[in-house]
Write a protein that holds these residues in place. Structure first.
Motif, PDB file in Angstrom:
ATOM      1  N   UNK A  65      -2.334  13.478 -10.356  1.00 30.29           N
ATOM      2  CA  UNK A  65      -3.692  13.980 -10.121  1.00 30.29           C
ATOM      3  C   UNK A  65      -4.349  13.354  -8.887  1.00 30.29           C
ATOM      4  N   UNK A  66      -3.772  12.291  -8.347  1.00 29.54           N
ATOM      5  CA  UNK A  66      -4.340  11.635  -7.168  1.00 29.54           C
ATOM      6  C   UNK A  66      -3.614  12.020  -5.882  1.00 29.54           C
ATOM      7  N   UNK A  67      -2.680  12.960  -5.959  1.00 29.93           N
ATOM      8  CA  UNK A  67      -1.875  13.320  -4.793  1.00 29.93           C
ATOM      9  C   UNK A  67      -2.738  13.795  -3.620  1.00 29.93           C
ATOM     10  N   UNK A  68      -3.675  14.670  -3.883  1.00 35.76           N
ATOM     11  CA  UNK A  68      -4.518  15.192  -2.800  1.00 35.76           C
ATOM     12  C   UNK A  68      -5.337  14.076  -2.155  1.00 35.76           C
ATOM     13  N   UNK A  69      -5.867  13.182  -2.962  1.00 36.37           N
ATOM     14  CA  UNK A  69      -6.640  12.068  -2.413  1.00 36.37           C
ATOM     15  C   UNK A  69      -5.760  11.142  -1.576  1.00 36.37           C
ATOM     16  N   UNK A  70      -4.514  10.894  -2.031  1.00 34.63           N
ATOM     17  CA  UNK A  70      -3.588  10.074  -1.237  1.00 34.63           C
ATOM     18  C   UNK A  70      -3.338  10.721   0.121  1.00 34.63           C
ATOM     19  N   UNK A  72      -5.242  12.767   1.747  1.00 33.75           N
ATOM     20  CA  UNK A  72      -6.455  12.657   2.562  1.00 33.75           C
ATOM     21  C   UNK A  72      -6.603  11.248   3.140  1.00 33.75           C
ATOM     22  N   UNK A  73      -6.307  10.242   2.335  1.00 32.69           N
ATOM     23  CA  UNK A  73      -6.398   8.859   2.836  1.00 32.69           C
ATOM     24  C   UNK A  73      -5.424   8.618   3.979  1.00 32.69           C
ATOM     25  N   UNK A  74      -4.230   9.148   3.837  1.00 33.91           N
ATOM     26  CA  UNK A  74      -3.227   8.972   4.888  1.00 33.91           C
ATOM     27  C   UNK A  74      -3.679   9.649   6.172  1.00 33.91           C
ATOM     28  N   UNK A  75      -4.080  10.908   6.081  1.00 36.48           N
ATOM     29  CA  UNK A  75      -4.412  11.650   7.291  1.00 36.48           C
ATOM     30  C   UNK A  75      -5.770  11.284   7.870  1.00 36.48           C
ATOM     31  N   UNK A  76      -6.745  11.018   7.027  1.00 41.53           N
ATOM     32  CA  UNK A  76      -8.103  10.804   7.524  1.00 41.53           C
ATOM     33  C   UNK A  76      -8.436   9.343   7.775  1.00 41.53           C
ATOM     34  N   UNK A  77      -7.739   8.449   7.142  1.00 38.76           N
ATOM     35  CA  UNK A  77      -8.089   7.040   7.294  1.00 38.76           C
ATOM     36  C   UNK A  77      -6.987   6.214   7.941  1.00 38.76           C
ATOM     37  N   UNK A  78      -5.786   6.297   7.425  1.00 43.64           N
ATOM     38  CA  UNK A  78      -4.732   5.432   7.947  1.00 43.64           C
ATOM     39  C   UNK A  78      -4.236   5.877   9.315  1.00 43.64           C
ATOM     40  N   UNK A  79      -4.200   7.179   9.575  1.00 46.32           N
ATOM     41  CA  UNK A  79      -3.722   7.664  10.868  1.00 46.32           C
ATOM     42  C   UNK A  79      -4.866   7.934  11.842  1.00 46.32           C
ATOM     43  N   UNK A  80      -6.077   7.788  11.401  1.00 43.93           N
ATOM     44  CA  UNK A  80      -7.238   8.015  12.255  1.00 43.93           C
ATOM     45  C   UNK A  80      -7.332   6.912  13.291  1.00 43.93           C
ATOM     46  N   UNK A  81      -7.673   7.289  14.504  1.00 41.36           N
ATOM     47  CA  UNK A  81      -7.858   6.314  15.576  1.00 41.36           C
ATOM     48  C   UNK A  81      -8.897   6.862  16.539  1.00 41.36           C
ATOM     49  N   UNK A  82      -9.914   6.098  16.893  1.00 38.52           N
ATOM     50  CA  UNK A  82     -10.952   6.627  17.797  1.00 38.52           C
ATOM     51  C   UNK A  82     -10.451   6.779  19.228  1.00 38.52           C
ATOM     52  N   UNK A  83     -10.933   7.800  19.895  1.00 40.51           N
ATOM     53  CA  UNK A  83     -10.651   7.977  21.316  1.00 40.51           C
ATOM     54  C   UNK A  83     -11.568   7.043  22.084  1.00 40.51           C
ATOM     55  N   UNK A  84     -11.039   6.182  22.909  1.00 39.07           N
ATOM     56  CA  UNK A  84     -11.914   5.278  23.642  1.00 39.07           C
ATOM     57  C   UNK A  84     -12.825   5.989  24.635  1.00 39.07           C
ATOM     58  N   UNK A  85     -12.402   7.121  25.174  1.00 38.31           N
ATOM     59  CA  UNK A  85     -13.192   7.804  26.204  1.00 38.31           C
ATOM     60  C   UNK A  85     -14.503   8.372  25.661  1.00 38.31           C
ATOM     61  N   UNK A  86     -14.451   9.006  24.498  1.00 29.55           N
ATOM     62  CA  UNK A  86     -15.659   9.655  23.996  1.00 29.55           C
ATOM     63  C   UNK A  86     -16.089   9.171  22.616  1.00 29.55           C
ATOM     64  N   UNK A  87     -15.302   8.299  22.008  1.00 28.92           N
ATOM     65  CA  UNK A  87     -15.659   7.762  20.700  1.00 28.92           C
ATOM     66  C   UNK A  87     -15.368   8.700  19.547  1.00 28.92           C
ATOM     67  N   UNK A  88     -14.858   9.892  19.832  1.00 24.32           N
ATOM     68  CA  UNK A  88     -14.544  10.835  18.761  1.00 24.32           C
ATOM     69  C   UNK A  88     -13.186  10.516  18.168  1.00 24.32           C
ATOM     70  N   UNK A  89     -13.053  10.653  16.860  1.00 25.08           N
ATOM     71  CA  UNK A  89     -11.766  10.345  16.258  1.00 25.08           C
ATOM     72  C   UNK A  89     -10.692  11.356  16.609  1.00 25.08           C
ATOM     73  N   UNK A  90      -9.481  10.865  16.782  1.00 28.45           N
ATOM     74  CA  UNK A  90      -8.320  11.712  17.002  1.00 28.45           C
ATOM     75  C   UNK A  90      -7.632  11.890  15.665  1.00 28.45           C
TER      76      UNK A  90
END
Length: 97
Positions: A65-70, A72-90
């Motif tokens: 039941x937690x598969x979707x949340x896992x 989301x955490x992987x894609x939205x949090x663990x692999x998230x990295x801000x773009x230094x040029x504009x501050x928007x997340x990649x």
């Protein structure tokens, strides 16, 4: 990616074509997220993360039941990295901070 081959080192010479190609594809997919980090190391972390989650899921060791949340955490949090040029997340979905 999901086979247990203890003698297979992804960065070593002589890696068979199939895992080498999968690793290259994963590296290429994660390259835009590197943002100054070593792309090979990022791909190794990505490989390790995906391998672990899949193997634990296949073994029934993670709550289904937690598969979707896992995911989301992987894609939205663990692999998230801000773009230094504009501050928007990649790679963030829905403008996650």
């Amino acid at each position: 990616m999901l086979a247990l081959t203890p003698d297979l080192a992804l960065g070593a010479a002589g890696v068979p074509a199939a895992p080498r190609a999968v690793f290259a594809a994963l590296r290429a997919a994660l390259l835009p997220l590197a943002q100054g980090r070593d792309p090979d190391t990022l791909a190794e972390v990505g490989w390790s993360l995906l391998h672990g989650v899949v193997m634990l899921t296949r073994g029934g060791r993670l709550r289904p039941e937690a598969q979707e949340e896992r995911e989301a955490m992987i894609t939205e949090r663990l692999l998230w990295w801000p773009c230094p040029a504009d501050g928007n997340p990649v790679g963030a979905r829905g403008g996650m901070p």
